[in-house]
Design a protein around this motif. Structure first.
Motif, mmCIF file in Angstrom:
data_model
loop_
_atom_site.group_PDB
_atom_site.id
_atom_site.type_symbol
_atom_site.label_atom_id
_atom_site.label_comp_id
_atom_site.label_asym_id
_atom_site.label_seq_id
_atom_site.Cartn_x
_atom_site.Cartn_y
_atom_site.Cartn_z
ATOM 1 N N GLU A 321 -62.889 12.378 87.009
ATOM 2 C CA GLU A 321 -62.711 12.805 88.400
ATOM 3 C C GLU A 321 -62.429 14.299 88.471
ATOM 4 O O GLU A 321 -63.021 15.015 89.271
ATOM 5 C CB GLU A 321 -61.553 12.028 89.056
ATOM 6 N N GLN A 322 -61.516 14.766 87.599
ATOM 7 C CA GLN A 322 -61.108 16.167 87.668
ATOM 8 C C GLN A 322 -62.192 17.106 87.155
ATOM 9 O O GLN A 322 -62.550 18.081 87.794
ATOM 10 C CB GLN A 322 -59.811 16.378 86.880
ATOM 11 N N GLN A 323 -62.743 16.774 85.983
ATOM 12 C CA GLN A 323 -63.683 17.692 85.339
ATOM 13 C C GLN A 323 -65.039 17.717 86.032
ATOM 14 O O GLN A 323 -65.686 18.756 86.095
ATOM 15 C CB GLN A 323 -63.845 17.280 83.871
ATOM 16 N N TYR A 324 -65.475 16.575 86.561
ATOM 17 C CA TYR A 324 -66.841 16.505 87.103
ATOM 18 C C TYR A 324 -66.880 16.293 88.608
ATOM 19 O O TYR A 324 -67.959 16.160 89.185
ATOM 20 C CB TYR A 324 -67.612 15.375 86.421
ATOM 21 N N GLY A 325 -65.691 16.184 89.230
ATOM 22 C CA GLY A 325 -65.670 16.000 90.674
ATOM 23 C C GLY A 325 -66.199 14.647 91.124
ATOM 24 O O GLY A 325 -66.693 14.499 92.238
ATOM 25 N N LEU A 326 -66.122 13.633 90.252
ATOM 26 C CA LEU A 326 -66.568 12.303 90.665
ATOM 27 C C LEU A 326 -65.511 11.659 91.552
ATOM 28 O O LEU A 326 -64.329 11.980 91.454
ATOM 29 C CB LEU A 326 -66.775 11.411 89.434
ATOM 30 N N ASP A 327 -65.936 10.729 92.411
ATOM 31 C CA ASP A 327 -64.931 9.984 93.152
ATOM 32 C C ASP A 327 -64.396 8.857 92.266
ATOM 33 O O ASP A 327 -64.956 8.552 91.217
ATOM 34 C CB ASP A 327 -65.481 9.462 94.487
ATOM 35 N N ASP A 354 -75.520 19.056 87.135
ATOM 36 C CA ASP A 354 -75.073 18.462 88.395
ATOM 37 C C ASP A 354 -74.490 17.078 88.094
ATOM 38 O O ASP A 354 -75.211 16.080 88.024
ATOM 39 C CB ASP A 354 -76.246 18.363 89.380
ATOM 40 N N ALA A 355 -73.160 17.053 87.906
ATOM 41 C CA ALA A 355 -72.501 15.828 87.436
ATOM 42 C C ALA A 355 -72.638 14.687 88.435
ATOM 43 O O ALA A 355 -72.812 13.534 88.064
ATOM 44 C CB ALA A 355 -71.025 16.106 87.160
ATOM 45 N N ARG A 356 -72.547 15.004 89.731
ATOM 46 C CA ARG A 356 -72.615 13.914 90.709
ATOM 47 C C ARG A 356 -74.005 13.295 90.744
ATOM 48 O O ARG A 356 -74.151 12.084 90.868
ATOM 49 C CB ARG A 356 -72.227 14.412 92.091
ATOM 50 N N ARG A 357 -75.026 14.166 90.608
ATOM 51 C CA ARG A 357 -76.383 13.615 90.553
ATOM 52 C C ARG A 357 -76.521 12.737 89.303
ATOM 53 O O ARG A 357 -77.073 11.637 89.367
ATOM 54 C CB ARG A 357 -77.418 14.742 90.543
ATOM 55 N N ALA A 358 -75.995 13.226 88.182
ATOM 56 C CA ALA A 358 -76.054 12.435 86.947
ATOM 57 C C ALA A 358 -75.358 11.086 87.141
ATOM 58 O O ALA A 358 -75.884 10.033 86.779
ATOM 59 C CB ALA A 358 -75.399 13.212 85.802
ATOM 60 N N ALA A 359 -74.169 11.110 87.755
ATOM 61 C CA ALA A 359 -73.417 9.864 87.959
ATOM 62 C C ALA A 359 -74.184 8.910 88.860
ATOM 63 O O ALA A 359 -74.266 7.708 88.597
ATOM 64 C CB ALA A 359 -72.044 10.170 88.554
ATOM 65 N N ASN A 360 -74.783 9.436 89.926
ATOM 66 C CA ASN A 360 -75.547 8.585 90.845
ATOM 67 C C ASN A 360 -76.725 7.922 90.152
ATOM 68 O O ASN A 360 -76.952 6.725 90.297
ATOM 69 C CB ASN A 360 -76.078 9.397 92.024
ATOM 70 N N TRP A 361 -77.474 8.731 89.419
ATOM 71 C CA TRP A 361 -78.661 8.176 88.756
ATOM 72 C C TRP A 361 -78.274 7.148 87.701
ATOM 73 O O TRP A 361 -78.941 6.137 87.550
ATOM 74 C CB TRP A 361 -79.505 9.303 88.137
ATOM 75 N N ILE A 362 -77.204 7.433 86.987
ATOM 76 C CA ILE A 362 -76.802 6.466 85.953
ATOM 77 C C ILE A 362 -76.331 5.169 86.612
ATOM 78 O O ILE A 362 -76.709 4.075 86.199
ATOM 79 C CB ILE A 362 -75.729 7.083 85.032
ATOM 80 N N GLN A 363 -75.527 5.294 87.667
ATOM 81 C CA GLN A 363 -75.046 4.070 88.337
ATOM 82 C C GLN A 363 -76.191 3.273 88.937
ATOM 83 O O GLN A 363 -76.232 2.055 88.834
ATOM 84 C CB GLN A 363 -74.073 4.438 89.458
ATOM 85 N N GLN A 364 -77.125 3.964 89.601
ATOM 86 C CA GLN A 364 -78.167 3.232 90.325
ATOM 87 C C GLN A 364 -79.321 2.826 89.421
ATOM 88 O O GLN A 364 -79.773 1.694 89.461
ATOM 89 C CB GLN A 364 -78.721 4.081 91.479
ATOM 90 N N ASP A 365 -79.812 3.765 88.633
ATOM 91 C CA ASP A 365 -81.067 3.504 87.920
ATOM 92 C C ASP A 365 -80.844 3.023 86.494
ATOM 93 O O ASP A 365 -81.483 2.082 86.061
ATOM 94 C CB ASP A 365 -81.921 4.783 87.920
ATOM 95 N N VAL A 366 -79.935 3.675 85.792
ATOM 96 C CA VAL A 366 -79.758 3.324 84.385
ATOM 97 C C VAL A 366 -79.044 1.975 84.246
ATOM 98 O O VAL A 366 -79.515 1.078 83.550
ATOM 99 C CB VAL A 366 -78.986 4.437 83.636
ATOM 100 N N LEU A 367 -77.926 1.815 84.955
ATOM 101 C CA LEU A 367 -77.157 0.572 84.795
ATOM 102 C C LEU A 367 -77.937 -0.646 85.270
ATOM 103 O O LEU A 367 -77.787 -1.736 84.731
ATOM 104 C CB LEU A 367 -75.816 0.659 85.537
#
Lengths: 492, 96
Positions: A321-327, A354-367
């Motif tokens: 959350e702190q380092q990448y600004g994820l919720d 772009d950490a949030r873009r990475a997190a979104n793609w991993i959550q939606q597409d990769v997982l």
């Protein structure tokens, strides 16, 4: 989960975790799951006369690592005791366990619910101790009176028993605690936590506290067994709390005037069923096992374990959350997938910028692919640096999101490399001159749309965007819209 | 704190040990056990104030073996002493 019930639920859990060793706790028989019956035994685990147990160093270290991670108080020395009882799957007539000097006491594990159904709280760990497993009894239910068959392959397998204080206040909290404990154990690499193979077993103690005119009343404590999944734990405890309330209304029995009871969860019928009481069962006559030496635990060993522990789930969620600004939700999803997914995420985030873009793609597409294929991130066809490059191109505006999804899909389905997939889909980046020229042609060819836009119907420009995509699927729709609007306004 | 060794206690201990004892033997064991305990209680006369408690008779700690598999018994050997077996399993009277 309704909180409107007229009572408080009080739950404590006992979790048995099989440690990831190659051999048993006190002998060097392998612990391989699924071996043919009675092929992994020796005089020690069969309890033959004269055989002597020797402590498995690795089992002790894994137990200690877990104790440190659970923030437990660890005594300078610990010992093993004999717990005496007779049962056919217990060859020695006693189980080697720990009684009054367990290797860990007074720890805790924090639990939280990203959906906010309960406030974050620590669940205190009363104790954790290292003991041996019993064998397996197989009962031929069809034959009824037939003999029971005993397989002693499992006898002597190292188990860590973890006992919580009764700090858990709902079936959901119980399930959350178990998920968090399992995740911690997986991060620590001390157990595979496979419930189907019996590597993680849960018993629960539950009663309810009911406010009455004459004060708080507690129902008799019930130990619930036979819960084969976390979902089963949640449902069994829900059922049991309601059952206890109904029974208390009918009988008025309380903890003070009725004994503790053991009930088994029937997953099919979705009820708990009273189990036969083992008579005199609580009189285990523990005494120190004279065959085993005490184990000392120097402070520097605990410090070393703490140093080597690596990042644990709770701290890792906060760092993401702190380092990448994820919720909180995104970091929870990633951390719950395990260390390897987090490492994958961090590489993608670093390389694509772009950490949030990475997190979104991993959550939606990769997982989604990992779940569909029941594979781990190690088997995912797209390496982190390739996904990062794909997302970098999206960030640069070289690739539009919808086309990037097609590219990733192709890489996953066909195992193509990034450039291959881009070429195969005929994707070329469109230069700004080409884009401007295309928009100019469209505006010229559609004077009515231009007129509509000028008359204030700005959404009419959507038709131009649609035509542009048809002529060249690589154009960025947002750009087309911006340029077309600009051209229409200029031509006023 | 001397425990009173009465027949009920002997019966309880016998049951835990899965021993079947007749009343006459229970009476005799009650007095025997009382005598034995009284004898052992003489140790209470010693002053152990300055003696460290110990869990083991030997001054030995931290005995470990490495987690490396060793040989197991052949199944037929493992089952050899069982009163009842079926070639794969130990057989016991139904326990459920």
């Amino acid at each position: 989960m309704s909180q409107a019930v007229p009572y408080t639920i009080v739950i404590g859990l006992e979790v048995h975790v099989q440690l990831l060793t190659r051999t048993k706790l006190f002998c060097r028989c392998p612990t391989t799951f699924g071996a043919p019956p009675n092929t992994q035994t020796c005089p020690v685990c069969l309890g033959l006369p004269g055989a002597l147990p020797v402590m498995n160093r690795r089992a002790f270290e894994l137990a200690l690592r877990t104790a440190v991670a659970l923030q437990c108080r660890i005594p300078p020395r610990t010992k093993w005791d004999r717990k005496n009882y007779f049962y056919p799957d217990l060859p020695k007539g006693y189980q080697i366990s720990q009684y009054d000097l367990p290797l860990a006491t007074n720890g805790y594990l924090e639990i939280a619910d990203p959906a906010g159904r309960f406030a974050p709280k620590p669940i205190r760990i009363r104790r954790a101790h290292l003991e041996e497993d019993a064998g397996k009894s197989l009962h031929d239910e069809a034959a009824g009176v037939a003999d029971s068959r005993i397989d002693l392959n499992r006898a002597g397998t190292p188990l860590l028993e973890i006992v919580t204080e009764p700090d858990i206040r709902s079936p959901l909290e119980a399930k959350t605690f178990l998920s968090e404990l399992k995740l911690l154990l997986l991060y620590l690499e001390v157990s595979d936590c496979n419930m189907q193979e019996g590597s993680l077993r849960v018993d629960a103690n539950i009663n309810i506290h009911i406010p009455t005119a004459s004060g708080m009343v507690a129902t008799p404590i019930v130990e619930v067994k036979n819960m084969n999944s976390f979902r089963a734990v949640e449902r069994a405890l829900q059922y049991e709390a309601e059952r206890q309330y109904v029974e208390w209304q009918a009988t008025g029995l309380t903890k003070e005037n009725a004994p503790k009871q053991t009930r088994g969860w029937d997953d099919q019928a979705e009820v708990t069923v009273a189990q036969r009481r083992k008579e005199e069962s609580s009189d285990y006559r523990y005494f120190p096992d004279p065959d085993l030496a005490e184990v000392t635990i120097p402070a520097h060993q605990i410090e070393r374990l703490r140093d080597e522990m690596g990042e644990l789930p709770g701290a890792l969620r906060k760092r993401l959350e702190q380092q990448y600004g994820l919720d909180a939700y995104a970091s929870d999803v990633l951390v719950n997938q395990g260390k390897a997914v987090v490492a994958y995420f961090e590489q993608v985030a670093r390389q694509c910028g772009d950490a949030r873009r990475a997190a979104n793609w991993i959550q939606q597409d990769v997982l989604r692919v990992l779940n569909e294929r029941h594979i781990g991130i190690e088997q995912y066809p797209v390496a982190a640096d390739e996904l990062a490059e794909l997302l970098r191109q999206v960030g640069d505006g070289q690739l539009i999101t919808s086309r990037a999804r097609e590219v990733l899909e192709r890489m996953v389905q066909r195992g193509e490399k990034l450039e291959q997939a881009i070429a195969a889909l005929g994707i070329q980046s469109v230069s700004s001159n080409q884009l401007r020229e295309l928009c100019r042609q469209l505006v010229e060819a559609n004077p009515r749309i231009a007129a509509d836009v000028r008359a204030g119907k700005r959404q009419a420009v959507g038709a131009l965007v649609g035509q542009a995509k048809k002529r060249n699927p690589n154009v960025n729709p947002a750009e087309v819209q911006r340029i077309c609007l600009e051209l229409i306004e200029q031509s006023e | 704190m001397p425990v009173e060794i009465n027949p009920a206690l002997v019966r309880h201990i016998a049951e835990l040990a899965r021993l079947e004892l007749d009343d006459q033997l229970i009476q005799r064991l009650a007095s025997d056990l009382a005598e034995i305990l009284a004898y052992v209680e003489r140790l209470d006369e010693l002053d152990t104030e300055s003696v460290q408690p110990m869990a083991h008779a030997l001054d030995l700690t931290d005995v470990f073996a490495d987690d490396v598999p060793g040989p197991c018994l052949e199944r037929q050997e493992a089952l050899a002493n069982a009163p009842k077996k079926d070639g794969e399993f130990f057989l016991v009277p139904a326990v459920l």
